[in-house]
Write a protein that holds these residues in place. Structure first.
Motif, short mmCIF file in Angstrom:
data_model
loop_
_atom_site.label_atom_id
_atom_site.label_comp_id
_atom_site.label_asym_id
_atom_site.label_seq_id
_atom_site.Cartn_x
_atom_site.Cartn_y
_atom_site.Cartn_z
N VAL A 37 0.84 -1.21 0.00
CA VAL A 37 0.00 0.00 0.00
C VAL A 37 0.87 1.25 0.00
N PHE A 38 1.93 1.24 0.80
CA PHE A 38 2.83 2.40 0.87
C PHE A 38 3.43 2.68 -0.50
N SER A 39 3.91 1.65 -1.18
CA SER A 39 4.52 1.83 -2.50
C SER A 39 3.52 2.35 -3.51
N GLN A 40 2.29 1.81 -3.46
CA GLN A 40 1.26 2.22 -4.41
C GLN A 40 0.86 3.67 -4.21
N GLN A 41 0.66 4.08 -2.96
CA GLN A 41 0.12 5.40 -2.69
C GLN A 41 1.20 6.48 -2.57
N MET A 42 2.41 6.09 -2.19
CA MET A 42 3.47 7.08 -2.01
C MET A 42 4.42 7.14 -3.21
N GLY A 43 4.35 6.13 -4.07
CA GLY A 43 5.21 6.13 -5.25
C GLY A 43 6.65 5.78 -4.96
N THR A 44 6.93 5.26 -3.77
CA THR A 44 8.27 4.86 -3.37
C THR A 44 8.15 3.82 -2.27
N THR A 45 9.20 3.06 -2.03
CA THR A 45 9.15 2.05 -0.98
C THR A 45 9.35 2.72 0.39
N PHE A 46 9.00 1.98 1.43
CA PHE A 46 9.17 2.49 2.79
C PHE A 46 10.62 2.89 3.06
N MET A 47 11.57 2.00 2.70
CA MET A 47 12.97 2.27 2.99
C MET A 47 13.49 3.45 2.18
N GLU A 48 13.06 3.57 0.93
CA GLU A 48 13.50 4.70 0.11
C GLU A 48 12.97 6.02 0.69
N TYR A 49 11.74 6.00 1.18
CA TYR A 49 11.18 7.20 1.80
C TYR A 49 11.96 7.55 3.07
N LEU A 50 12.24 6.53 3.88
CA LEU A 50 12.98 6.75 5.13
C LEU A 50 14.37 7.31 4.85
N ILE A 51 15.06 6.71 3.89
CA ILE A 51 16.41 7.19 3.54
C ILE A 51 16.34 8.63 3.04
N GLY A 52 15.30 8.94 2.24
CA GLY A 52 15.14 10.30 1.74
C GLY A 52 15.00 11.32 2.85
N LYS A 53 14.19 10.97 3.87
CA LYS A 53 14.03 11.88 5.01
C LYS A 53 15.37 12.07 5.73
N ARG A 54 16.11 10.99 5.90
CA ARG A 54 17.39 11.09 6.60
C ARG A 54 18.40 11.92 5.80
N MET A 55 18.40 11.75 4.47
CA MET A 55 19.34 12.50 3.65
C MET A 55 19.02 14.00 3.67
N GLU A 56 17.74 14.34 3.64
CA GLU A 56 17.37 15.76 3.68
C GLU A 56 17.85 16.42 4.98
N LYS A 57 17.68 15.72 6.10
CA LYS A 57 18.14 16.25 7.38
C LYS A 57 19.66 16.33 7.41
N ALA A 58 20.32 15.31 6.88
CA ALA A 58 21.78 15.30 6.87
C ALA A 58 22.33 16.47 6.05
N LYS A 59 21.72 16.75 4.90
CA LYS A 59 22.19 17.86 4.06
C LYS A 59 22.02 19.20 4.79
N LYS A 60 20.93 19.34 5.49
CA LYS A 60 20.70 20.57 6.23
C LYS A 60 21.76 20.76 7.33
N LEU A 61 22.07 19.67 8.03
CA LEU A 61 23.08 19.75 9.09
C LEU A 61 24.47 20.02 8.52
N LEU A 62 24.76 19.46 7.35
CA LEU A 62 26.08 19.69 6.73
C LEU A 62 26.27 21.16 6.35
N LEU A 63 25.19 21.79 5.93
CA LEU A 63 25.29 23.17 5.46
C LEU A 63 25.12 24.21 6.56
N THR A 64 24.49 23.83 7.65
CA THR A 64 24.16 24.83 8.68
C THR A 64 24.88 24.63 10.00
N THR A 65 25.66 23.56 10.14
CA THR A 65 26.39 23.31 11.38
C THR A 65 27.83 22.92 11.05
N ASP A 66 28.66 22.90 12.08
CA ASP A 66 30.04 22.43 11.90
C ASP A 66 30.21 21.03 12.49
#
Length: 544
Positions: free
Chosen positions: A473-502
């Motif tokens: 259901v997640f793949s059908q309605q979200m257009g991505t797998t659970f793990m891909e969505y989870l990794i995407g959320k983690r990567m977005e936060k990681a990029k923000k921390l890389l650019l805004t913190t030391d």
């Protein structure tokens, strides 16, 4: 650091190899021996990563040593250092899995270069193993999705046999046998456990998988709220029958030992080829509709249900008894709660057959039974906030139908069509509820993505559906797998921390849910096309 062991009978050669600066190349010489007999127990104790050995040595030569240690340490990398340039030696070395074959004399630089190359192979293998272990949830999720797709293709004939065989090989499902059978497991959890459906069902699924792994030749498919399907594959007809009976007996014992569980098992006929698996499924599905009349906790074989697919030697139901005890009404209500649209025809056919031919030709009886079933459908619709106005407008009410076409076939057709509309609306509302539950699960992921223990199973529990069904259901309605969505959320936060913190990369890894900084860096580069350090240095410009 990579560990190296040296087996060489020439003392001058051995001393020369020992003088090489191995440490600067992150290589440790952990032991040495002058012959294979002495080397063998030392290698088993020290467990080096690389064995550097001569071929011609006293007591036990290099080839015999390699053969023996490879049996105990199959991942050991071997470099042969020999003065014999004969094809038979090289051929035997290849058969033993030797990594490199160097001829004497060899310079220290050439030897060091060779060992470094083997060391790199070892490190590459370790990295692949690390990534494989780390990505197990992704692989498992995708494999389960592929299994569900394979099952749909098998039972709907939407792929050729050759295509199904290719898919089956990828998900480790055996379709190369001579005989197959489909078994459907319908389950219902009652009482307080029903409120925790997902957890109870997951536990049951794990126990089923463990049981089937012991039996061999079985594959379990998750059918969501419809329960489970099993496919058994055998090469002999007699082992099919005995294996089927034994496994079903054990499954019944498992179900009977599970509290608050009702079950119904329907067994399709044996198929002689992959393309006939669909027929086995269709007959099993038809037999599964019998559960609404026969009651729970039974095993029914489709081959034992001739004609309509139900027992022909059962005593017919007395109409007066059926009406006064509300048996038909209860059957209808139960069916509308858990039945499937493809089960409507066999159910209605059996219900009308149970009324009896004489009663079917009675206007009074037919009107009464038809109105009783109609009112049951309307009651179910009201209880589940389903509107019947458009259905009545399209099909009419029972009395209008009886005036136009008073016949058993006409009445049965009306009930079938009305039921189909009811179940279609029921399923639409159910999808709406799943969408709501999915939104709650996504909110959980968005809030908890940095937790190490976040998992597909926990998200599915919030949605109160099985992990496999949730994944689909997640793949059908979200257009991505659970793990891909989870990794995407983690990567977005990681990029923000890389650019805004030391913060260091290792600190950011922990902040976004990775306990292994190396795996975080690998995942980041795989998703962003650059390492975390490169991303920070470029200010995210290369990504843009």
């Amino acid at each position: 650091m990579v560990k190296l062991f040296l087996a060489e009978d020439e003392i001058i050669m051995r001393n020369g190899i020992k003088k090489i600066d191995w440490i600067s190349s992150d290589i440790e010489l952990v032991g040495e021996a002058s012959d294979g007999e002495l080397a063998y127990p030392m290698i088993l104790e020290l467990k080096p990563d690389i064995l550097l050995t001569d071929i011609k040595m006293p007591f036990m030569d290099g080839l015999e040593l390699i053969q023996r240690v490879k049996q105990e340490l199959p991942d050991l990398q071997v470099i042969i250092l020999s003065g014999f340039d004969e094809f038979t030696y090289a051929q035997r070395a290849v058969s033993l899995g030797v990594t490199e074959y160097l001829l004497k004399p060899v310079t220290p630089g050439r030897l060091l270069e060779c060992v470094r190359g083997v060391k790199q192979k070892i490190q590459d293998r370790r990295q692949r193993e690390l990534l494989s272990d780390s990505e197990t949830p992704v692989s498992h999720e995708r494999r389960e999705l592929q299994k569900q797709k394979l099952f749909r293709h098998l039972v709907m004939n939407t792929k050729s046999s050759a295509e199904c065989l290719d898919m089956a090989k990828q998900v480790q499902v055996n379709l190369t046998a001579r005989y197959f059978a489909v078994i459907l497991l319908m389950i219902r959890i009652r009482g307080e456990a029903a409120g925790d459906f997902s957890e109870a069902r997951n536990t049951l699924q794990d126990r089923l998988n463990s049981l089937l792994e012991e039996q061999k030749g079985w594959t379990l498919f998750d059918r969501g709220e419809n329960g489970f399907a099993m496919l058994t594959a055998r090469n002999h007809q007699d082992t099919m029958e005995t294996g089927l009976a034994l496994t079903l007996e054990r499954i019944c014992e498992l179900f009977q030992s599970t509290e608050n569980l009702e079950y119904f098992i329907s067994v399709g006929p044996v198929a002689g080829r992959v393309s006939e698996i669909r027929h086995s499924y269709e007959q099993a599905a038809k037999a599964a509709a019998y559960r609404f009349l026969a009651g729970p906790n039974q095993v029914v074989y489709a081959k034992d249900l001739p004609g309509t697919g139900f027992p022909s030697n059962d005593a017919p139901i007395d109409l007066n008894d059926a009406v006064t005890n509300s048996d038909f009404r209860d059957v209808m209500m139960n069916f509308m709660h858990t039945g499937e649209r493809e089960e409507i025809a066999p159910l209605v056919e059996e219900m009308f057959a149970a009324i009896g031919e004489k009663n079917l030709n009675s206007t009074i009886f037919m009107t009464y039974i038809l109105m009783d079933l109609y009112l049951a459908m309307v009651r179910f619709a009201r209880e589940n906030e389903i509107s019947c106005e458009d259905i009545d407008g399209q099909l009419g009410n029972p009395r209008d139908v009886l005036k136009k076409d008073f016949s058993p076939a006409g009445a049965a057709r009306y009930i079938e069509e009305y039921l189909d509309h009811i179940l279609e609306k029921r399923d639409s509302k159910k999808e709406g509820r799943i969408s709501l539950a999915l939104r709650e699960a996504v909110a959980y992921i968005d809030a908890s993505y940095a937790c190490e223990d976040i998992s597909l199973a926990k998200a599915a529990a919030i949605a109160n559906i099985s992990p496999n069904h949730f994944s689909a259901v997640f793949s059908q309605q979200m257009g991505t797998t659970f793990m891909e969505y989870l990794i995407g959320k983690r990567m977005e936060k990681a990029k923000k921390l890389l650019l805004t913190t030391d913060m260091r990369s290792s600190e950011i890894a922990f902040q976004v849910g990775y306990k292994d900084p190396h795996y975080f860096s690998h995942t980041f580069k795989k998703n962003q096309g650059m390492t975390p350090m490169e991303y920070r240095t470029s200010g995210g410009k290369r990504e843009q």
